[in-house]
Design a protein around this motif. Structure first.
Motif, mmCIF file in Angstrom:
data_model
loop_
_atom_site.group_PDB
_atom_site.id
_atom_site.type_symbol
_atom_site.label_atom_id
_atom_site.label_comp_id
_atom_site.label_asym_id
_atom_site.label_seq_id
_atom_site.Cartn_x
_atom_site.Cartn_y
_atom_site.Cartn_z
ATOM 1 N N LEU A 184 -0.813 9.254 -1.813
ATOM 2 C CA LEU A 184 -2.058 8.878 -2.472
ATOM 3 C C LEU A 184 -2.981 10.087 -2.445
ATOM 4 N N GLU A 185 -3.446 10.546 -3.601
ATOM 5 C CA GLU A 185 -4.342 11.690 -3.674
ATOM 6 C C GLU A 185 -5.643 11.265 -4.341
ATOM 7 N N ALA A 186 -6.762 11.550 -3.684
ATOM 8 C CA ALA A 186 -8.083 11.214 -4.242
ATOM 9 C C ALA A 186 -9.143 11.972 -3.476
ATOM 10 N N LYS A 187 -10.305 12.195 -4.109
ATOM 11 C CA LYS A 187 -11.426 12.795 -3.400
ATOM 12 C C LYS A 187 -11.963 11.822 -2.349
ATOM 13 N N ARG A 188 -11.787 10.527 -2.643
ATOM 14 C CA ARG A 188 -12.278 9.552 -1.675
ATOM 15 C C ARG A 188 -11.450 8.271 -1.828
ATOM 16 N N ILE A 189 -11.018 7.707 -0.707
ATOM 17 C CA ILE A 189 -10.272 6.460 -0.700
ATOM 18 C C ILE A 189 -10.968 5.477 0.226
ATOM 19 N N ASP A 190 -11.345 4.317 -0.291
ATOM 20 C CA ASP A 190 -12.001 3.274 0.505
ATOM 21 C C ASP A 190 -11.059 2.097 0.664
ATOM 22 N N PHE A 191 -10.892 1.650 1.906
ATOM 23 C CA PHE A 191 -10.129 0.438 2.192
ATOM 24 C C PHE A 191 -11.110 -0.546 2.826
ATOM 25 N N THR A 234 -5.791 -8.577 -5.670
ATOM 26 C CA THR A 234 -4.883 -9.673 -5.393
ATOM 27 C C THR A 234 -5.549 -10.666 -4.454
ATOM 28 N N ASP A 235 -5.264 -11.953 -4.667
ATOM 29 C CA ASP A 235 -5.762 -12.994 -3.779
ATOM 30 C C ASP A 235 -4.829 -13.224 -2.600
ATOM 31 N N ASP A 236 -3.722 -12.511 -2.584
ATOM 32 C CA ASP A 236 -2.740 -12.681 -1.518
ATOM 33 C C ASP A 236 -2.351 -11.299 -1.003
ATOM 34 N N ASP A 237 -1.162 -11.185 -0.422
ATOM 35 C CA ASP A 237 -0.727 -9.916 0.143
ATOM 36 C C ASP A 237 -0.443 -8.889 -0.949
ATOM 37 N N LEU A 238 -0.652 -7.620 -0.601
ATOM 38 C CA LEU A 238 -0.274 -6.496 -1.453
ATOM 39 C C LEU A 238 0.670 -5.617 -0.642
ATOM 40 N N ILE A 239 1.877 -5.451 -1.140
ATOM 41 C CA ILE A 239 2.890 -4.694 -0.413
ATOM 42 C C ILE A 239 3.291 -3.485 -1.246
ATOM 43 N N LEU A 240 3.159 -2.295 -0.652
ATOM 44 C CA LEU A 240 3.654 -1.076 -1.253
ATOM 45 C C LEU A 240 4.796 -0.578 -0.381
#
Length: 220
Positions: A212-219, A198-204
């Protein structure tokens, strides 16, 4: 009856067994028309006559002719007992095409259906709403692309399950907002990379837990 009278009667019946003319009055409620025929010097009209429908059994067609339409009247020798068969092209109502490969139906309001057997193209133009009431299944197989342009809103209501399968890429581009609301569980599964860009805000926003389940999460 004298011979001359008999011959005159036969000639009259022959003259009235088949005429061509133009509808001058049309009454679809009472289902009769009046046909004008003859010449400019000797114009004549029929009495009220019924039309001959294309089909009138279990398969039935309603398409009543209108004023100005060229027709043929066939009778057993008395025009009062005639039936009206549409239609014929003439000067004021010429043929809409000269292509023998075209099937064309024009409805008089700009709407039309046409098919060209040479190019295999089917064209449908409708100036108003289109309503389809289907009691059974609807199956469509399309071997090439599908393009849909909607000038207003696009609304879809599904009372049962909704399944969509795509064997290649899928792309949805929206210039406005996108809202997804579910009263039960929402699951998104990907066997490869999944991106949210997204070029703007992302709201969850979650009323309860957000997992959120993952072997690896990058922010980043």
């Amino acid at each position: 009856m004298e011979l001359a009278e008999r011959v005159s009667e036969i000639e009259r019946k022959l003259e009235e067994s088949f005429i061509r003319g133009v509808i001058s009055e049309s009454n679809p409620k009472e289902q009769w028309v009046i046909v004008a025929y003859g010449t400019e010097e000797h114009p004549m009209t029929t009495s009220k006559l019924p039309i001959k429908p294309l089909r009138s059994g279990k398969a039935i067609i309603w398409w009543f002719p209108e004023v100005g339409e060229a027709v043929t009247v066939i009778s057993p020798g008395d025009l009062r007992l005639g039936e009206v068969f549409p239609g014929s092209y003439y000067g004021d109502r010429p043929a809409p095409s000269d292509d023998p490969d075209v099937f064309l139906v024009e409805f008089g309001d700009g709407s039309k259906v046409s098919h060209h057997r040479g190019s295999h193209q089917l064209d449908l133009v409708n100036m108003g709403d289109v309503i389809a009431d289907i009691k059974g299944d609807l199956n469509a197989t399309i071997e090439k692309d599908v393009s849909i342009t909607v000038g207003g809103q696009l609304t879809s209501a599904v009372k049962g399950n909704l399944h969509a399968t795509c064997e290649q890429s899928a792309s949805i581009r929206v210039k406005g907002d996108v809202d997804i609301t579910t009263e039960q569980k929402l699951t998104v599964t990907s066997t490869s990379t999944m991106s949210l860009i997204t070029d703007d805000d992302l709201i969850l926003k979650a009323g309860k837990n957000l997992k959120l389940e993952a072997k690896r999460i990058d922010f980043n």
